[in-house]
Motif scaffolding. Structure first.
Motif, PDB file in Angstrom:
ATOM      1  N   SER A  86       0.815  -1.212   0.000  1.00 11.83           N
ATOM      2  CA  SER A  86       0.000   0.000   0.000  1.00 11.83           C
ATOM      3  C   SER A  86       0.846   1.259   0.000  1.00 11.83           C
ATOM      4  O   SER A  86       0.351   2.342   0.249  1.00 11.83           O
ATOM      5  N   ARG A 140     -10.403   8.666  -1.490  1.00  5.13           N
ATOM      6  CA  ARG A 140      -9.575   7.555  -1.973  1.00  5.13           C
ATOM      7  C   ARG A 140      -9.411   7.619  -3.491  1.00  5.13           C
ATOM      8  O   ARG A 140     -10.344   7.942  -4.220  1.00  5.13           O
ATOM      9  N   HIS A 141      -8.196   7.321  -3.935  1.00  6.39           N
ATOM     10  CA  HIS A 141      -7.902   7.320  -5.365  1.00  6.39           C
ATOM     11  C   HIS A 141      -7.019   6.119  -5.692  1.00  6.39           C
ATOM     12  O   HIS A 141      -6.049   5.844  -4.984  1.00  6.39           O
ATOM     13  N   LEU A 142      -7.377   5.402  -6.758  1.00  4.45           N
ATOM     14  CA  LEU A 142      -6.583   4.249  -7.180  1.00  4.45           C
ATOM     15  C   LEU A 142      -5.472   4.737  -8.105  1.00  4.45           C
ATOM     16  O   LEU A 142      -5.733   5.271  -9.177  1.00  4.45           O
ATOM     17  N   LYS A 146      -2.689   0.932  -6.441  1.00  7.28           N
ATOM     18  CA  LYS A 146      -2.697   1.135  -4.989  1.00  7.28           C
ATOM     19  C   LYS A 146      -3.656   2.260  -4.646  1.00  7.28           C
ATOM     20  O   LYS A 146      -3.762   3.247  -5.385  1.00  7.28           O
ATOM     21  N   TYR A 147      -4.336   2.145  -3.517  1.00  7.58           N
ATOM     22  CA  TYR A 147      -5.209   3.218  -3.066  1.00  7.58           C
ATOM     23  C   TYR A 147      -4.388   4.275  -2.325  1.00  7.58           C
ATOM     24  O   TYR A 147      -3.533   3.958  -1.501  1.00  7.58           O
ATOM     25  N   ASP A 149      -4.912   8.025  -0.225  1.00 10.23           N
ATOM     26  CA  ASP A 149      -5.826   9.010   0.359  1.00 10.23           C
ATOM     27  C   ASP A 149      -5.319  10.407   0.037  1.00 10.23           C
ATOM     28  O   ASP A 149      -4.127  10.682   0.161  1.00 10.23           O
ATOM     29  N   ASP A 227     -18.551   4.700  -1.000  1.00  5.94           N
ATOM     30  CA  ASP A 227     -17.381   4.698  -0.113  1.00  5.94           C
ATOM     31  C   ASP A 227     -17.906   4.801   1.316  1.00  5.94           C
ATOM     32  O   ASP A 227     -18.007   5.890   1.885  1.00  5.94           O
TER      33      ASP A 227
END
Length: 399
Positions: A86, A140-142, A146-147, A149, A227
């Motif tokens: 992560s 949250r953003h991919l 990986k995510y 914040d 979310d």
């Protein structure tokens, strides 16, 4: 222990002298014993005795020297990697993660922490006053599998430029039980994000809108995916802010949340439910996604009309950005409209008790003023008034 005993005995003598012996010159008596106490408490001649901290000295702070680092830091060991990690990295594979063993000298670590805080406060101006704490939940953003914040720096800059401290709260599920650790709160900023989940709407007794399905849902897939952890955090904070009167600035999705918590309802999808709707959301791949604007009509005698008064001289119209497929259907209790799009969709509202000078500010805007700083001078005034309210709310709470 002898050092600590002597210090305790000095203060006992001070109290005994004042309460029992009643010296002829109490002021001199206090000064003599405080001087003695300082000598016992101050660990080093380099430290100002007026700001001494018992049992700490400069050697308790980590330095770049190996000998000092070795004293305070525990050995490291590598954690085996299993699957994707992560870590947010820009390029290339992530390095193996490092973890600390539990430190054995907890007392020394505690001493170091106290002295670090002491040195930080010594560097602050003597006229410094604590800024209002404005809480904001991340999004949250991919990214590269990986995510991550994040919270847009537009918001952070505007909070800080106007004298606030932006407190970013991770949107992760495990933040929920620890949410109280981020308080106190002097202001709440709730901004963009996904559609609000039915689960959290039901939990707070709010009305849920009609939902899209099939190909319609796929069109706005990035918005229609719920979310839940973010919803839980923001609903809990907004309910607390509403109960305490804490200032709230809610933008886009945030305005929809504020409306339903006040008993209002939502349009599930503007394109599907509003006749002759203007374009409120472009596809993210469209080159005009950020530059897209549509008109709104601003109602007089509202905060919005006041913020944009230099623009609204010979007109009641502004041209605003738009990033939403949902919207307000009916307004919640105590909320008043500020602006409408040509298709009748509400674009702004405020609480009828609005008064920044008294710390009262609850505003919902469907557009994003932080992304329109070059369009109108009024966009910055939105944040100025919000932070004015946060400062006055803080004063009213005697924090």
């Amino acid at each position: 222990m002898g050092h600590e005993h002597d210090l305790v005995r000095t203060f006992q003598e001070l109290l005994h002298g004042l309460l029992v012996a009643k010296p002829a010159d109490p002021f001199k008596h206090v000064q003599e014993h405080l001087s003695k106490a300082r000598k016992l408490a101050v660990p080093s001649d380099d430290m100002d005795p007026h700001f001494a901290i018992v049992g700490l000295d400069e050697r308790d702070i980590d330095t770049d020297e190996d000998r000092e680092h070795g004293k305070m830091c525990s050995p490291l060991y590598r954690v085996a990697r299993g699957g994707d990690d992560s870590d947010a990295t820009d390029e290339g594979p992530s390095p193996a993660r490092i973890s600390h063993k539990v430190p054995s000298k907890r007392r020394e670590l505690s001493k170091r922490s106290e002295l670090q805080r002491y040195k930080l406060t010594r560097e602050l101006s003597t006229t410094w006053t604590a800024p209002p704490r404005v809480l904001c939940v991340t999004r949250r953003h991919l990214r590269k599998g990986k995510y991550v914040d994040f919270l847009g720096e537009y918001h952070l800059d505007l909070i800080q430029e106007n004298g606030g401290a932006a407190i970013m709260i991770p949107r992760t599920a495990l933040t929920v039980p620890a949410l109280a650790e981020y308080l106190p709160m002097d202001g709440l900023l709730v901004v963009e994000g996904n559609d609000i989940s039915d689960e959290v709407l039901n939990k707070y007794g709010c009305s849920a809108p009609d939902r899209l399905d099939g190909e319609d849902a796929m069109k706005w897939a990035s918005d229609t995916e719920f979310d839940v952890p973010k919803d839980q955090l923001e609903f809990a904070l907004m309910r607390l802010a509403l109960d305490s009167g804490c200032p709230i600035l809610s933008l886009c999705r945030g305005s929809q949340m504020l409306n339903v918590l006040r008993g209002g309802t939502l349009i599930g999808d503007i394109e599907k439910e509003v006749p002759n709707a203007v374009v409120h959301l472009k596809d993210a791949s469209d080159p005009s996604y950020d530059s897209h604007r549509h008109p709104i009509r601003v109602l007089p005698n509202t905060p919005l009309a006041s913020w944009f008064d230099k623009t609204l001289i010979d007109t009641d119209e502004l041209s605003v950005n738009s990033y939403h497929h949902q919207g307000v259907r009916t307004l919640g209790k105590g909320l008043k409209p500020m602006a409408y799009a040509p298709d009748g969709v509400l674009e702004g509202f405020f609480d009828e008790q609005y008064n920044p000078s008294k710390g009262r500010f609850m505003v919902g805007l469907q557009f994003h003023p932080e992304r329109m700083m070059d369009d109108y001078p009024g966009c910055k005034i939105v944040y100025e008034d919000f932070l004015t309210a946060c400062k006055n709310f803080r004063k009213s709470r005697n924090f």
